[in-house]
Write an enzyme that holds these catalytic residues in place. Structure first.
Site, short mmCIF file in Angstrom:
data_model
loop_
_atom_site.label_atom_id
_atom_site.label_comp_id
_atom_site.label_asym_id
_atom_site.label_seq_id
_atom_site.Cartn_x
_atom_site.Cartn_y
_atom_site.Cartn_z
N ASP A 79 -15.66 9.18 9.56
CA ASP A 79 -14.57 8.25 9.22
C ASP A 79 -13.26 9.02 9.31
OD1 ASP A 79 -14.78 5.29 7.65
OD2 ASP A 79 -12.83 6.29 7.54
N ARG A 95 0.81 -1.22 0.00
CA ARG A 95 0.00 0.00 0.00
C ARG A 95 0.85 1.28 0.00
NH1 ARG A 95 -5.40 -0.94 3.67
NH2 ARG A 95 -6.00 -2.94 2.82
C1 SAM Z 1 -14.23 -2.04 6.99
S1 SAM Z 1 -14.80 -0.40 7.05
C2 SAM Z 1 -16.44 -0.62 7.74
C3 SAM Z 1 -17.48 0.22 7.04
C4 SAM Z 1 -18.90 0.02 7.56
N1 SAM Z 1 -19.00 0.38 8.94
C5 SAM Z 1 -19.36 -1.39 7.33
O1 SAM Z 1 -19.42 -2.17 8.28
O2 SAM Z 1 -19.65 -1.75 6.19
C6 SAM Z 1 -13.90 0.28 8.43
C7 SAM Z 1 -13.86 1.79 8.44
O3 SAM Z 1 -13.33 2.25 9.68
C8 SAM Z 1 -12.53 3.39 9.42
N2 SAM Z 1 -11.58 3.63 10.52
C9 SAM Z 1 -10.49 2.92 10.84
N3 SAM Z 1 -9.85 3.47 11.88
C10 SAM Z 1 -10.56 4.56 12.24
C11 SAM Z 1 -10.42 5.56 13.25
N4 SAM Z 1 -9.39 5.55 14.11
N5 SAM Z 1 -11.34 6.53 13.32
C12 SAM Z 1 -12.38 6.55 12.47
N6 SAM Z 1 -12.58 5.65 11.49
C13 SAM Z 1 -11.68 4.66 11.38
C14 SAM Z 1 -11.84 3.06 8.11
O4 SAM Z 1 -11.36 4.21 7.44
C15 SAM Z 1 -12.96 2.34 7.34
O5 SAM Z 1 -13.65 3.19 6.49
#
Ligand code: SAM
Length: 281
Positions: A143, A38
């Site tokens: 996010d 990445r």
């Molecule tokens: C796998 S996605 C899940 C999306 C949605 N909630 C779902 O279940 O389909 C995880 C998300 O968490 C966000 N994320 C990860 N670490 C984070 C943080 N410290 N604060 C806010 N968002 C975060 C990522 O950018 C990503 O968009």
């Protein structure tokens, strides 16, 4: 940088510690190849020669940190993912909220909303259930990843992404692209207007900028990337922001250990669905 150049153990440890400390992501050694793939392109684009140089470049460089978070977060999502949560909302949570007519207000948070599929699924469900002439409904969608957050704000999706949306709801809440935009579906403003999109780091030191008590929080498929301590500290904050009896929805492989201390704060109601149980603090 030559793509074949390996990431040194030292650079990997430094980058993973930084990311862990800033946004809570737990990059174990198993993620080394993922981190390499990445970041390598970005390092080359910046004209740097190694991952060690990139770590130096990150030092105090807030705008590069945003790139780093965008590259290292995983954003897989889809409309009406984990449908049983949406069924539970329709069957139990929404009727409970509606029964309390004193406020006619609903406040919700999609924490880790990625590119918006989850929060628009929530908005559709709410619109189908509540009469918005009578109910004041707001959803906060947050996010850390600024790229997916922009996609969420735009609310434009490809044909392959909208497959889980029932046809009746698709035609009701999306505008179908014409001409050049054929094959694209844009969320109508009536849904969009229910949502406030914000960049928010769940692992930040400052308190979350949320004033109203929330009816429920969706934080699904986010905790899997965090260590237990990070998860527990976020859980405490969620607990404070929820109304008495409010709900927390986690992802399919995530759980709260209610057999331990946390059992005094959360009750497992259904698969990956928890309710706040202690009195308001
Ligand atoms: C796998 S996605 C899940 C999306 C949605 N909630 C779902 O279940 O389909 C995880 C998300 O968490 C966000 N994320 C990860 N670490 C984070 C943080 N410290 N604060 C806010 N968002 C975060 C990522 O950018 C990503 O968009």
């Amino acid at each position: 940088m030559d793509f074949r150049k390996q990431i040194s153990d030292e650079a990997f440890d430094q980058i993973s510690q930084l990311v862990q400390q800033k946004i809570g992501l737990n990059l174990t050694k198993k993620k080394k190849a993922m981190v390499h793939s990445r970041l390598a392109k970005r390092i080359r684009k910046l004209g740097l020669d190694s991952f060690d140089e990139y770590y130096e470049f990150l030092n105090g460089n807030d705008s590069e940190l945003i790139h780093l978070y965008n590259m290292l977060t995983t954003n897989v999502t889809k409309f009406f993912r984990e449908k049983y949560h949406f069924d539970f909302l329709q069957e139990e949570v929404f009727p409970q909220i509606k029964a309390d007519k004193s406020k006619k207000k609903v406040r919700i948070w999609s924490a880790g909303c990625s590119s918006g599929e989850e929060v628009y699924s929530l908005a559709i469900s709410l619109k189908e259930f509540f009469n918005l002439d009578e109910w004041d409904i707001k959803i906060l969608a947050t996010d850390i990843n600024t790229e997916v957050l922009e996609l969420a704000k735009r609310g434009i999706y490809h044909q392959r992404q909208i497959q889980p949306i029932p046809y009746k709801l698709l035609t009701k809440y999306f505008k179908l692209g014409q001409g050049q935009n054929e094959g694209l579906f844009k969320v109508k403003n009536e849904l969009r207007n229910l949502i406030i999109f914000k960049k928010l780091n769940l692992n930040q030191n400052e308190s979350y900028p949320i004033k109203s008590r929330l009816d429920f929080i969706f934080c699904r498929n986010v905790f899997i990337y965090f260590k237990k301590e990070t998860r527990n500290s976020i859980l405490d904050r969620f607990h404070r922001h929820l109304k008495r009896g409010g709900y927390l929805f986690l992802g399919h492989s995530e759980s709260i250990n209610t057999a331990g201390k946390l059992g005094r704060k959360w009750r497992l109601i259904r698969q990956t669905t928890y309710q706040k149980i202690i009195k308001d603090c």
